[in-house]
Design a protein around this motif. Structure first.
Motif, PDB file in Angstrom:
ATOM      1  N   ILE A 143       0.726  -1.197   0.005  1.00 41.04           N
ATOM      2  CA  ILE A 143      -0.018   0.096  -0.137  1.00 41.04           C
ATOM      3  C   ILE A 143       0.693   1.038  -0.057  1.00 41.04           C
ATOM      4  O   ILE A 143       0.481   2.378  -0.882  1.00 41.04           O
ATOM      5  N   ARG A 144       1.955   1.235   0.686  1.00 46.05           N
ATOM      6  CA  ARG A 144       2.887   2.400   0.852  1.00 46.05           C
ATOM      7  C   ARG A 144       3.546   3.016  -0.380  1.00 46.05           C
ATOM      8  O   ARG A 144       3.540   3.979  -1.106  1.00 46.05           O
ATOM      9  N   GLN A 145       3.770   1.895  -1.147  1.00 43.33           N
ATOM     10  CA  GLN A 145       4.317   1.881  -2.923  1.00 43.33           C
ATOM     11  C   GLN A 145       3.492   2.539  -3.561  1.00 43.33           C
ATOM     12  O   GLN A 145       3.427   3.311  -4.419  1.00 43.33           O
ATOM     13  N   VAL A 146       2.070   1.996  -3.652  1.00 41.07           N
ATOM     14  CA  VAL A 146       1.091   2.499  -4.333  1.00 41.07           C
ATOM     15  C   VAL A 146       0.651   3.777  -4.205  1.00 41.07           C
ATOM     16  O   VAL A 146       0.600   4.610  -4.894  1.00 41.07           O
ATOM     17  N   HIS A 160       0.360   9.714  -5.305  1.00 41.79           N
ATOM     18  CA  HIS A 160       0.108  10.877  -4.536  1.00 41.79           C
ATOM     19  C   HIS A 160       1.356  11.687  -4.566  1.00 41.79           C
ATOM     20  O   HIS A 160       1.705  12.671  -3.504  1.00 41.79           O
ATOM     21  N   HIS A 161       2.268  11.072  -5.083  1.00 43.09           N
ATOM     22  CA  HIS A 161       3.665  11.962  -5.308  1.00 43.09           C
ATOM     23  C   HIS A 161       3.853  12.209  -6.854  1.00 43.09           C
ATOM     24  O   HIS A 161       4.389  11.333  -7.531  1.00 43.09           O
ATOM     25  N   PRO A 162       3.264  13.263  -7.431  1.00 43.83           N
ATOM     26  CA  PRO A 162       3.250  13.497  -8.777  1.00 43.83           C
ATOM     27  C   PRO A 162       4.759  13.455  -9.478  1.00 43.83           C
ATOM     28  O   PRO A 162       4.798  12.985 -10.544  1.00 43.83           O
ATOM     29  N   ASP A 163       5.621  13.843  -8.797  1.00 43.78           N
ATOM     30  CA  ASP A 163       7.106  13.810  -9.309  1.00 43.78           C
ATOM     31  C   ASP A 163       7.741  12.415  -9.618  1.00 43.78           C
ATOM     32  O   ASP A 163       8.262  12.154 -10.777  1.00 43.78           O
ATOM     33  N   ARG A 164       7.428  11.680  -8.445  1.00 42.54           N
ATOM     34  CA  ARG A 164       7.827  10.163  -8.615  1.00 42.54           C
ATOM     35  C   ARG A 164       6.951   9.645  -9.807  1.00 42.54           C
ATOM     36  O   ARG A 164       7.779   8.797 -10.489  1.00 42.54           O
ATOM     37  N   ASP A 203      -3.020   3.755 -15.715  1.00 39.70           N
ATOM     38  CA  ASP A 203      -3.157   5.035 -15.665  1.00 39.70           C
ATOM     39  C   ASP A 203      -2.643   5.524 -16.965  1.00 39.70           C
ATOM     40  O   ASP A 203      -3.169   6.686 -17.356  1.00 39.70           O
ATOM     41  N   MET A 204      -1.343   5.122 -17.484  1.00 45.29           N
ATOM     42  CA  MET A 204      -0.956   5.566 -18.689  1.00 45.29           C
ATOM     43  C   MET A 204      -1.701   5.421 -19.762  1.00 45.29           C
ATOM     44  O   MET A 204      -1.916   6.361 -20.857  1.00 45.29           O
ATOM     45  N   ARG A 257      -9.713   5.849  -7.027  1.00 46.85           N
ATOM     46  CA  ARG A 257      -9.645   7.118  -6.933  1.00 46.85           C
ATOM     47  C   ARG A 257      -8.708   7.892  -7.160  1.00 46.85           C
ATOM     48  O   ARG A 257      -8.852   9.133  -8.007  1.00 46.85           O
ATOM     49  N   GLY A 258      -7.490   7.432  -6.968  1.00 42.60           N
ATOM     50  CA  GLY A 258      -6.215   8.103  -7.373  1.00 42.60           C
ATOM     51  C   GLY A 258      -5.847   7.993  -8.850  1.00 42.60           C
ATOM     52  O   GLY A 258      -5.141   8.987  -9.172  1.00 42.60           O
TER      53      GLY A 258
END
Length: 290
Positions: free
Chosen positions: A139-142, A147-151, A183-184, A217-218
């Motif tokens: 979950i943390r990597q997802v 939620h970190h746009p630059d990454r 997403d892509m 949602r993300g």
């Protein structure tokens, strides 16, 4: 197999490797599947598995650790994301008072907010020891991707470079990789097949967390059915015992997906190599390569 080129998109916990080794590992697993299910002389087309893990903060490694651990503190937004995702697994799991729950996962692992530790303890009681910690790591990597746009932009750029290879009509995405690829596609960065041998014709997802409401949602799909553009067939493999995929398919959130249940055994059922040698993938490669 004609001019087919395969792109693989890996999932979580791939810090201690690189594109060359990832590609070799995936090719070996796919070759096992092709020779087992289609005959000993079947060969795999060229493929690339781009390594995007450097976009995440470099993890600290413990001697002998099989997987890197993430020692960045959990902030309030990430804590809420973790708790909401865990609640999707077991809404009634955090029954023990948070004050009574441990605040760490053990030696070498980071401090956890007590509500997260309580949720982990509850899930472990329901699903087996270690399940909660496994889920939190994933979950943390997802969360970092969503939620970190630059990454996320760095990850997409790395993956997109592989899709520019001529003949890339098949993508195989594992775990977090399925989130990245979908997403892509939805962003228009990976075009669908155009009927002239260009564009993505088939997406195979394995061990996908796309059923998580927090993920949908993300990527801007909350409350919607997940659908690929016309021209892309979607096959999803899920395995009994794979906690990330909840041991079930994606049909409840993606009506057009073709779900296939496979058996990955008891040891590491979420592992990419356990999925890659399965017959549905071998036959998909053969069909796309014609």
């Amino acid at each position: 197999m004609s001019d087919l080129h395969i792109v693989g998109v890996h999932g979580i916990w791939q810090g201690d490797t690189d594109t060359t080794r990832l590609t070799a590992d995936w090719r070996a697993a796919l070759t096992r599947g092709l020779t087992r299910h289609l005959g000993p002389h079947t060969t795999i087309p060229p493929m690339t598995v781009p390594h995007y893990s450097p976009a995440f903060t470099a993890p600290r490694r413990r001697l002998g650790a099989a997987k890197p651990t993430d020692h960045e503190p959990i902030g309030p937004n990430e804590e809420a994301f973790i708790l909401e995702t865990l609640a999707h697994y077991a809404p009634d799991a955090p029954v023990r008072a948070a004050a009574d729950a441990p605040s760490t996962l053990g030696l070498g692992l980071p401090y956890l907010p007590r509500p997260v530790a309580a949720a982990i303890a509850g899930i472990d009681r329901e699903s087996g020891r270690g399940t909660g910690a496994l889920l939190v790591g994933a979950i943390r990597q997802v969360h970092k991707y969503l939620h970190h746009p630059d990454r996320a932009e760095q990850i997409r750029a790395t993956v997109l470079d592989a899709f520019t290879t001529p003949g890339t009509r098949l993508a195989i995405a594992h775990s977090l990789g399925s989130v990245v690829v979908l997403d892509m596609i939805l962003r228009g960065q990976i075009p669908p097949a155009d009927g002239h041998g260009q564009g993505l014709a088939t997406l195979v997802t394995c061990g996908s967390p796309l059923a998580w409401p927090t993920v949908r949602r993300g990527i801007g799909q909350e409350g919607r059915s997940l659908r690929l553009p016309d021209g892309i067939a979607w096959i999803n493999l899920h395995a009994r015992g794979d906690a990330i995929a909840q041991a079930r398919g994606l049909a409840s959130v993606a009506p057009d997906v073709h779900d296939v249940e496979v058996s990955n055994g008891l040891g590491e059922p979420h592992a990419a190599t356990r999925y890659l040698d399965k017959e549905p993938i071998a036959r998909t490669i053969a069909a796309d390569g014609q």
